[in-house]
Design a protein around this motif. Structure first.
Motif: not given
Ligand code: 5GP
Length: 120
Positions: A33-35, A37, A92, A100, A107
């Motif tokens: 899915f699209h981030d 931000h 990350n 986070e 990503h």
């Protein structure tokens, strides 16, 4: 190493349908899915459906079918969003990786010339 998975993390809630997302691709083992931000013209997150905290957790404990399914989803995302001129994939991971959301995600960033990998 033990990995404590928090079932209330935001991506777990997205997987349960409690929070909406802009889906790019979904399959038995993965969701993309699209981030929310975006940091590039293309910024898609690919996540496994299984409860894995980080890349090393997924690489160690996911079944072969889950791992194959995940990377098949990555290939589908690259095809769908058209990153033919190249892209960057970032995972990350945990504290030093500044992760986070504690559900493994990759990503996929592209659609432009990206900067250097890390600030010097
Ligand atoms: P991390 O720092 O954990 O590698 O990246 C987490 C990513 O999740 C960030 O790029 C952030 O913008 C994205 N994100 C956080 N919450 C949401 C959300 O509710 N929906 C979507 N689509 N992305 C989110």
């Amino acid at each position: 190493m033990t990995f404590d998975y928090d079932p209330q993390n935001i991506f777990a809630r997205i997987l349960r349908g409690e929070i909406p997302n802009k889906t790019v691709f979904e399959s038995e083992h993965a969701l993309a899915f699209h981030d929310i931000h975006p940091q590039a013209p293309v910024h898609v997150l690919v996540i496994p459906r299984g409860s894995y905290v980080s890349l090393d957790h997924f690489a160690r404990d996911a079944t072969p079918a889950e791992q194959v399914g995940f990377f098949a989803a990555v290939a589908e995302v690259c095809r769908i969003v058209n990153v033919g001129d190249g892209f960057r994939a970032i995972a990350n991971s945990r504290e030093h990786g500044r992760q986070e959301v504690p559900h493994f995600h990759l990503h996929i960033l592209g659609g432009t010339q990206l900067g250097i990998m890390l600030p010097r």
